[in-house]
Scaffold this active site. Structure first.
Site, short mmCIF file in Angstrom:
data_model
loop_
_atom_site.label_atom_id
_atom_site.label_comp_id
_atom_site.label_asym_id
_atom_site.label_seq_id
_atom_site.Cartn_x
_atom_site.Cartn_y
_atom_site.Cartn_z
N GLY A 47 4.88 -25.29 35.23
CA GLY A 47 4.03 -26.27 34.57
C GLY A 47 3.54 -27.20 35.67
O GLY A 47 3.44 -26.78 36.82
N CYS A 79 8.97 -22.32 39.72
CA CYS A 79 7.74 -22.99 40.16
C CYS A 79 7.87 -24.52 40.06
O CYS A 79 8.55 -25.11 40.89
CB CYS A 79 6.54 -22.46 39.35
SG CYS A 79 4.97 -22.87 40.11
N ARG A 110 4.61 -28.20 48.03
CA ARG A 110 3.84 -27.92 46.81
C ARG A 110 2.52 -27.24 47.17
O ARG A 110 1.98 -27.47 48.25
CB ARG A 110 3.54 -29.22 46.05
CG ARG A 110 4.77 -29.85 45.42
CD ARG A 110 4.41 -31.17 44.77
NE ARG A 110 3.59 -31.02 43.59
CZ ARG A 110 2.65 -31.89 43.21
NH1 ARG A 110 2.40 -32.95 43.94
NH2 ARG A 110 1.97 -31.69 42.11
N ARG A 140 -0.55 -21.28 42.19
CA ARG A 140 -0.49 -22.59 42.85
C ARG A 140 0.96 -22.90 43.23
O ARG A 140 1.48 -23.98 42.97
CB ARG A 140 -1.06 -23.69 41.95
CG ARG A 140 -2.59 -23.72 41.88
CD ARG A 140 -3.10 -24.74 40.88
NE ARG A 140 -2.54 -26.07 41.08
CZ ARG A 140 -3.07 -27.03 41.84
NH1 ARG A 140 -4.21 -26.84 42.44
NH2 ARG A 140 -2.48 -28.19 41.98
N HIS A 176 6.90 -16.61 38.89
CA HIS A 176 7.01 -16.67 37.44
C HIS A 176 7.52 -15.36 36.83
O HIS A 176 6.73 -14.57 36.32
CB HIS A 176 5.64 -17.00 36.83
CG HIS A 176 5.15 -18.34 37.19
ND1 HIS A 176 5.62 -19.49 36.59
CD2 HIS A 176 4.25 -18.76 38.11
CE1 HIS A 176 5.03 -20.54 37.10
NE2 HIS A 176 4.19 -20.13 38.04
N GLU A 178 8.72 -15.00 34.08
CA GLU A 178 8.43 -15.02 32.63
C GLU A 178 7.06 -14.44 32.32
O GLU A 178 6.73 -14.20 31.17
CB GLU A 178 8.58 -16.45 32.09
CG GLU A 178 7.44 -17.41 32.40
CD GLU A 178 7.47 -17.99 33.82
OE1 GLU A 178 8.27 -17.51 34.65
OE2 GLU A 178 6.68 -18.91 34.09
#
Lengths: 211, 293
Positions: A47, A79, A110, A140, A176, A178
């Site tokens: 997120g 992330c 980041r 990102r 990720h 997921e």
């Protein structure tokens, strides 16, 4: 039954929950501090790390998350979640206000690859968990720019950049799991959660508690 | 390694879910939005209520402004291109924005066709009033959809109407026998493959946000309860009396959208919201939502 919470303040929490449900784990959306105590493990999803970090503090979730981490139950940050578990963020990539949980001895960078145009997919070796490579989606994404002595590196990109690590019961991944159909990392996390809870309660059932 | 795949394009929208994307017109506003907890900002020269007031042709913003905003914050930065203006989109891609909004808020450059979005590396979000419009945009390559609402009004009624149209359209597809789906695709003006997919899964293949008229935390929670996966807020924040506090409250309401106690708490003492517009006060030709084909 193992119960795993997914922090549901902002981001891709539903994808983690679906994944856990598919492998037969009871997964819950966590938005309030009192929902954390009974969990066997917690995932902080992808997120926006600044958004999630601010909401953690505004709704007083910091103390129960830290307590869960210190109890030995597993905590997994993907992330944005990885950024939140870190001790520090590289100065030039840090937001002016960037709340961190400071639970792991690592520094993250980041948006390490650039803007959305540099988001990518690739195959990664992840020897602690999988015999064959894991397909990983980086959006990102952050990387780990420095690790302390107690941190075990779990995976690197071909150029050597660190994208997954573990420190005791705390796990972080830049990518990720997921968002792909591969469920090996979620299965591994669920097993870890089950084992950790078994360690906290040395005998099964409630019979031994009185003694 | 493969860059700019469909998974990364649609995936960024997944990461924005449960969050608030705020319109900002200066780097300072972008910093306030980030401080308030925005998950992304939309960089533009004028918010929709000012575009509405000023009239004239509204175009893509000056790249200097967008670059200035990109440098001011660490969260994703989106920017708007006119409907059908693929060169504005090429320019926005060249300066590295994270998402392009092919937006009815700007004056359309093409009155028949939208941008062919598949060929771009950068992902697109597009507005929709109903399921057919949403599926046409996805067919063209949009990786995220927002209900249009009526931008710059501070009036939630159109956003609610469009969300209900889109979500009701999905429920209808699910209820139809398979042999009716081809004719339904024709009536919707939507690609058959996408109609089949939605009938089967019961959801759009991309993330659905709400836009156009959100002015209060209650508005934000209303559309989340109706089924939006996150919110765009344009004029509603920086046209209010206290943008930082209102921005925070709308972020909090988007997270805790089902918790009335928290909604009551965050709604207190925010000062004046933006002044709203009754839809009947707007001449038909000045409605923005009807732009899009």
């Amino acid at each position: 039954m193992t119960v795993i919470g997914v922090l549901a303040l902002q981001g891709a929490f539903i994808e983690h929950i679906k994944k856990l449900n598919q492998i037969g784990v009871d997964a819950r959306e966590i938005r309030l501090p009192e929902q954390i105590a009974e969990l066997d493990g917690l995932i902080i999803p992808g997120g926006e790390s600044t958004t999630i970090g601010k909401l953690i503090d505004r709704f007083e979730l910091r103390a129960p998350i830290v307590e869960l981490a210190h109890s030995g139950r597993p905590l997994w940050g993907t992330c944005a979640g990885m950024i939140l578990l870190a001790h520090a963020v590289d100065e030039d990539t840090r937001a002016r206000s960037q709340p961190l949980l400071d639970l792991m001895d690592l520094t993250v960078r980041r948006n390490a690859f650039g803007s959305q145009l540099d988001s990518f997919e690739t195959d990664l070796d992840f020897p602690a968990v999988a015999e064959t490579p894991i397909h990983a989606v980086f959006i990102r994404a952050p990387i780990i720019s420095a690790v302390g002595p107690d941190v075990e590196v779990l995976s690197r990109l071909e150029n050597g950049q660190i994208v997954a690590a573990r420190q005791r019961n705390l796990i972080v991944t830049s990518f990720h799991p997921e968002l792909t159909s591969d469920d090996r990392l979620h299965r591994w996390f669920a097993r870890t959660a089950k084992a950790a809870t078994a360690d906290l309660l040395p005998t099964t059932g409630g019979a031994k508690i009185a003694g | 390694m493969e860059k700019s795949t469909w998974t990364t394009k649609a995936g960024l929208a997944q990461m924005l879910k449960g969050g608030v994307i705020m319109d900002v017109v200066t780097p300072e506003q972008a910093r306030i939005a980030e401080e308030a907890g925005a998950c992304a900002v939309m960089a533009l020269e004028r918010v929709p209520s000012d575009i509405r007031r000023d009239g004239g042709v509204a175009r893509m913003s000056d790249p200097d402004l967008i670059i200035g905003i990109k440098e001011a914050v660490t969260i994703p930065v989106m920017a708007k291109a006119r409907i059908g203006h693929f060169v504005e989109a090429q320019i926005l891609e060249a300066i590295g924005v994270d998402y392009i909004d092919e937006s009815e808020v700007l004056t359309p450059a093409d009155d028949r066709y939208h941008i062919e979005k598949q060929q771009f590396q950068v992902p697109f979000v597009c507005g929709a009033r109903n399921l057919g419009e949403a599926l046409r945009r996805i067919g063209e390559g949009a990786a995220m959809i927002r209900s249009k609402g009526e931008a710059g009004t501070g009036n939630i009624v159109e956003a609610v109407r469009h969300l209900r149209e889109i979500l009701g359209g999905i429920k209808r597809l699910q209820s139809l026998p398979r042999e009716e789906l081809m004719s339904e695709a024709r009536d919707l003006g939507a690609p058959y493959e996408l109609v089949l997919e939605v009938a089967e899964t019961g959801k759009l293949p991309v993330v659905l946000f709400c836009a156009g008229g959100i002015a209060t935390p209650a508005d934000a929670a209303l559309v989340m309860q109706l089924g939006a996966e996150g919110n765009f807020v344009g004029s509603g924040i920086f046209k209010s009396e206290n943008p930082l506090e209102r921005g925070k409250a709308i972020v909090e309401a988007t997270t805790h959208f089902r918790d009335a106690k928290i909604l009551a708490e965050v709604s207190r003492g925010l000062g004046e919201p933006m002044r709203g517009l009754e839809l009947t006060e707007i001449p038909q030709e000045q409605l923005l939502a009807t732009r899009g084909w």
